[in-house]
Design a protein around this motif. Structure first.
Motif, mmCIF file in Angstrom:
data_model
loop_
_atom_site.group_PDB
_atom_site.id
_atom_site.type_symbol
_atom_site.label_atom_id
_atom_site.label_comp_id
_atom_site.label_asym_id
_atom_site.label_seq_id
_atom_site.Cartn_x
_atom_site.Cartn_y
_atom_site.Cartn_z
ATOM 1 N N ALA A 64 0.835 -1.207 0.000
ATOM 2 C CA ALA A 64 0.000 0.000 0.000
ATOM 3 C C ALA A 64 0.870 1.259 0.000
ATOM 4 O O ALA A 64 0.559 2.247 -0.683
ATOM 5 N N VAL A 65 1.973 1.220 0.747
ATOM 6 C CA VAL A 65 2.910 2.349 0.745
ATOM 7 C C VAL A 65 3.561 2.478 -0.628
ATOM 8 O O VAL A 65 3.732 3.585 -1.160
ATOM 9 N N GLY A 66 3.900 1.336 -1.224
ATOM 10 C CA GLY A 66 4.463 1.353 -2.565
ATOM 11 C C GLY A 66 3.519 1.970 -3.572
ATOM 12 O O GLY A 66 3.944 2.713 -4.468
ATOM 13 N N PHE A 67 2.233 1.684 -3.441
ATOM 14 C CA PHE A 67 1.235 2.259 -4.336
ATOM 15 C C PHE A 67 1.203 3.783 -4.196
ATOM 16 O O PHE A 67 1.182 4.510 -5.185
ATOM 17 N N VAL A 68 1.188 4.280 -2.964
ATOM 18 C CA VAL A 68 1.135 5.729 -2.738
ATOM 19 C C VAL A 68 2.402 6.399 -3.280
ATOM 20 O O VAL A 68 2.344 7.478 -3.889
ATOM 21 N N ILE A 297 0.639 -3.427 -14.357
ATOM 22 C CA ILE A 297 -0.044 -4.131 -13.263
ATOM 23 C C ILE A 297 -1.500 -3.720 -13.131
ATOM 24 O O ILE A 297 -2.193 -4.194 -12.227
ATOM 25 N N GLY A 298 -1.972 -2.820 -14.010
ATOM 26 C CA GLY A 298 -3.384 -2.474 -14.017
ATOM 27 C C GLY A 298 -3.788 -1.308 -13.153
ATOM 28 O O GLY A 298 -4.985 -1.022 -13.023
ATOM 29 N N VAL A 299 -2.845 -0.597 -12.547
ATOM 30 C CA VAL A 299 -3.192 0.583 -11.762
ATOM 31 C C VAL A 299 -3.580 1.731 -12.700
ATOM 32 O O VAL A 299 -4.574 2.422 -12.479
ATOM 33 N N LEU A 300 -2.785 1.947 -13.740
ATOM 34 C CA LEU A 300 -3.148 2.848 -14.822
ATOM 35 C C LEU A 300 -3.709 2.003 -15.969
ATOM 36 O O LEU A 300 -3.528 0.780 -15.987
ATOM 37 N N PRO A 301 -4.398 2.607 -16.936
ATOM 38 C CA PRO A 301 -4.879 1.836 -18.081
ATOM 39 C C PRO A 301 -3.753 1.025 -18.718
ATOM 40 O O PRO A 301 -2.624 1.515 -18.865
ATOM 41 N N ARG A 302 -4.065 -0.204 -19.114
ATOM 42 C CA ARG A 302 -3.017 -1.097 -19.613
ATOM 43 C C ARG A 302 -2.393 -0.616 -20.911
ATOM 44 O O ARG A 302 -1.337 -1.107 -21.321
ATOM 45 N N ALA A 303 -3.031 0.355 -21.576
ATOM 46 C CA ALA A 303 -2.432 0.928 -22.782
ATOM 47 C C ALA A 303 -1.072 1.553 -22.487
ATOM 48 O O ALA A 303 -0.209 1.622 -23.373
ATOM 49 N N PHE A 304 -0.860 1.998 -21.243
ATOM 50 C CA PHE A 304 0.426 2.602 -20.887
ATOM 51 C C PHE A 304 1.567 1.593 -20.949
ATOM 52 O O PHE A 304 2.734 1.981 -20.983
ATOM 53 N N TRP A 425 -3.539 15.668 -4.683
ATOM 54 C CA TRP A 425 -3.111 14.508 -5.475
ATOM 55 C C TRP A 425 -2.915 13.286 -4.581
ATOM 56 O O TRP A 425 -3.301 12.171 -4.939
ATOM 57 N N THR A 426 -2.315 13.495 -3.417
ATOM 58 C CA THR A 426 -2.115 12.375 -2.490
ATOM 59 C C THR A 426 -3.442 11.832 -2.000
ATOM 60 O O THR A 426 -3.631 10.608 -1.910
ATOM 61 N N LEU A 427 -4.370 12.718 -1.686
ATOM 62 C CA LEU A 427 -5.699 12.281 -1.248
ATOM 63 C C LEU A 427 -6.388 11.470 -2.343
ATOM 64 O O LEU A 427 -7.013 10.433 -2.060
ATOM 65 N N ALA A 428 -6.283 11.914 -3.591
ATOM 66 C CA ALA A 428 -6.868 11.159 -4.696
ATOM 67 C C ALA A 428 -6.238 9.775 -4.789
ATOM 68 O O ALA A 428 -6.938 8.775 -5.056
ATOM 69 N N GLY A 429 -4.930 9.697 -4.555
ATOM 70 C CA GLY A 429 -4.258 8.408 -4.565
ATOM 71 C C GLY A 429 -4.730 7.493 -3.455
ATOM 72 O O GLY A 429 -4.891 6.280 -3.649
ATOM 73 N N LEU A 430 -4.975 8.057 -2.278
ATOM 74 C CA LEU A 430 -5.471 7.254 -1.161
ATOM 75 C C LEU A 430 -6.876 6.737 -1.434
ATOM 76 O O LEU A 430 -7.215 5.597 -1.074
ATOM 77 N N VAL A 431 -7.711 7.568 -2.076
ATOM 78 C CA VAL A 431 -9.059 7.123 -2.440
ATOM 79 C C VAL A 431 -8.978 5.984 -3.450
ATOM 80 O O VAL A 431 -9.668 4.953 -3.313
ATOM 81 N N LEU A 432 -8.123 6.143 -4.460
ATOM 82 C CA LEU A 432 -7.947 5.079 -5.449
ATOM 83 C C LEU A 432 -7.408 3.811 -4.792
ATOM 84 O O LEU A 432 -7.832 2.695 -5.137
ATOM 85 N N LEU A 433 -6.490 3.978 -3.849
ATOM 86 C CA LEU A 433 -5.954 2.827 -3.125
ATOM 87 C C LEU A 433 -7.062 2.079 -2.401
ATOM 88 O O LEU A 433 -7.133 0.838 -2.445
ATOM 89 N N ALA A 434 -7.951 2.820 -1.734
ATOM 90 C CA ALA A 434 -9.053 2.183 -1.002
ATOM 91 C C ALA A 434 -9.969 1.417 -1.951
ATOM 92 O O ALA A 434 -10.415 0.294 -1.650
ATOM 93 N N ALA A 442 -5.070 -7.367 -6.029
ATOM 94 C CA ALA A 442 -3.893 -7.929 -6.695
ATOM 95 C C ALA A 442 -3.068 -6.845 -7.381
ATOM 96 O O ALA A 442 -1.839 -6.936 -7.453
ATOM 97 N N ALA A 443 -3.744 -5.802 -7.894
ATOM 98 C CA ALA A 443 -3.017 -4.720 -8.555
ATOM 99 C C ALA A 443 -2.128 -3.977 -7.566
ATOM 100 O O ALA A 443 -0.995 -3.603 -7.878
ATOM 101 N N VAL A 444 -2.646 -3.762 -6.366
ATOM 102 C CA VAL A 444 -1.846 -3.088 -5.332
ATOM 103 C C VAL A 444 -0.676 -3.973 -4.917
ATOM 104 O O VAL A 444 0.466 -3.505 -4.784
ATOM 105 N N MET A 445 -0.946 -5.253 -4.706
ATOM 106 C CA MET A 445 0.116 -6.162 -4.287
ATOM 107 C C MET A 445 1.202 -6.287 -5.359
ATOM 108 O O MET A 445 2.371 -6.503 -5.043
#
Length: 467
Positions: A64-68, A297-304, A425-434, A442-445
């Motif tokens: 989760a820290v890695g994701f943020v 890993i699917g956090v951003l659209p896979r087109a990236f 931006w960090t808050l948006a990331g935390l919301v997406l993480l949740a 699995a995407a976060v892991m």
């Protein structure tokens, strides 16, 4: 790390506090940054991944820290081309206006667009083209400033003195040690980018060795250039006068070149312009590789994660970065002015990237503590990360304008918006993480996955050609 812009624009900010003792401040900043560079290098040796700092945080602390960290790092690296394109625009337009008053000083944007086109093409042609561009531009600007420094030292003659590496020449009104420390805090920010080789791990040959060497080599090499050039200007300009040294006017690198070395100022100008393109190119490389890793890993659209069939560059990420860079450069540059927009973007970048460095230091300690006593080296894996964190906390407070120290000034609008922007931006990331934690954990892991450990070269991997 393209040092020309930092020599001419970033490091002089520390002169207001350190005065003629600025070379000592730079030396202290070099040692401080080496602690964090050591943490990055140690982790890069064990975790060669395009995700770099996000993978380090995921494995050393928690996914989760890695994701943020990934969320913040891709944001800040995406802003770096904008920062440098703004500087390219107002530097070129201002100099042309100074030489030919008929040239409008507000006609800065064509130069920014030209810079965007250059780095976009380099990015599309792959890491080899980007690396060669960065190397050629970097060597040019280093050669110019080192040659200029040698000229200054020669002209200083009998005024050369090692006293500038002591505390006796700080700016008026500053305490001996306090002035030097304050100068080093501002100078630390000039070293940002020493970790930029790490995201190229999946495109480098023998990444466990070469990336580690690149991170440490860049920090030491550029740091020594900073020490040499700062020493040269201090003894030439005069330790007692250096507190008034700045970015523009007679008391600046370009001003000294104009007054004392004739047309040599043109080379200094080209070196600074060159540095903006080299830094923007480096920012595009890092941001696109981080976006590639998140798309995979699917956090951003896979087109990236899509790469060019021939050049193996992440084409979607490069295109997206170019659109963001051009849009933000023109939008902020016209909304305020390019210099004000530069200060705003720079403050956002520094706040986020220093937080990333602090987390990376913690991740280094956590990773090697988890590996057990056999791989743990207390000095490299515990003491250095602690010292690196201690060095960057004052820099973070300074960048955010939090007056925890007497030399920190509160920020004014619009630069003061940097903290809220980073927070949103960090808050948006935390919301997406949740959301992902509930729907696609699995995407976060996968943030902590090292793909080179599980596959030699997947079809969608960037080409491994960078040295």
């Amino acid at each position: 790390m393209a040092p020309g812009a930092a020599i001419a624009a970033s490091i002089p900010a520390g002169a207001a506090f350190a005065g003629g003792s600025l070379p000592l401040s730079v030396l202290i900043a070099l040692v401080a940054c080496l602690f964090t560079a050591s943490s990055v290098a140690e982790l890069a040796r064990h975790l060669p991944a395009a995700g770099s700092v996000s993978v380090y945080a995921a494995q050393g602390l928690h996914p989760a820290v890695g994701f943020v960290v990934a969320w913040g790092y891709v944001f800040v690296e995406a802003l770096i081309p904008t920062l440098l394109l703004l500087q390219l625009g107002f530097t070129t337009a201002g100099t042309l206006h100074q030489e030919w008053p008929g040239y409008p000083v507000d006609l800065w944007w064509p130069w920014a667009l030209l810079g965007a086109l250059i780095i976009c093409l380099a990015g599309l042609y792959g890491v080899r083209a980007s690396a060669r561009l960065g190397t050629v531009l970097g060597l040019f600007e280093i050669a110019v400033f080192v040659f200029f420094a040698v000229l200054l030292i020669g002209r200083a003659g009998g005024h050369n003195t090692l006293s500038v590496f002591g505390t006796g020449n700080v700016a008026p009104g500053q305490g001996a040690l306090g002035g030097v420390v304050a100068g080093s805090v501002y100078t630390v920010l000039a070293f940002a980018g020493f970790e930029a080789a790490a995201p190229l791990a999946e495109e480098a040959r023998d990444p466990r060795r070469t990336v580690r060497r690149a991170v440490l080599g860049a920090t030491v090499g550029v740091g020594l250039v900073y020490v040499l050039t700062t020493y040269a200007m201090s003894v030439y300009f005069g330790p007692g006068r250096l507190a008034g040294f700045g970015v523009t006017g007679a008391a600046s690198w370009e001003g000294v070149a104009r007054a004392s070395f004739g047309l040599f100022w043109v080379l200094v100008f080209f070196a600074v312009v060159n540095s903006t393109i080299a830094n923007a190119n480096a920012g595009l490389v890092v941001s696109t590789r981080t976006a590639f890793a998140l798309g995979r890993i699917g956090v951003l659209p896979r087109a990236f994660a899509r790469v060019h069939p021939r050049h193996r560059s992440p084409v979607v990420a490069v295109a997206a970065q170019t659109v963001v860079a051009v849009g933000a450069t023109l939008g902020l540059g016209f909304a305020y002015d390019p210099a004000t927009a530069f200060n705003l973007v720079a403050t956002v970048i520094v706040i986020v990237v220093v937080c990333v460095y602090i987390v990376t230091n913690a991740a280094c300690a956590g990773f090697f503590l988890r590996r057990g006593r056999s791989g743990l080296r207390p000095v490299r894996h515990l003491l250095f990360p602690l010292l690196g964190t201690a060095a960057f906390v004052p820099a973070l407070l300074t960048a955010a304008g939090i007056p925890a120290f007497s030399f920190v000034s509160k920020l004014t609008a619009p630069v003061s918006y940097a903290g809220p922007v980073a927070g949103v931006w960090t808050l948006a990331g935390l919301v997406l993480l949740a959301v992902l934690w509930r729907r696609n954990r699995a995407a976060v892991m996968a943030t902590g996955r090292v793909h080179l450990d599980t596959e030699e070269q997947a079809p969608d991997q960037p080409q491994r050609t960078a040295r």
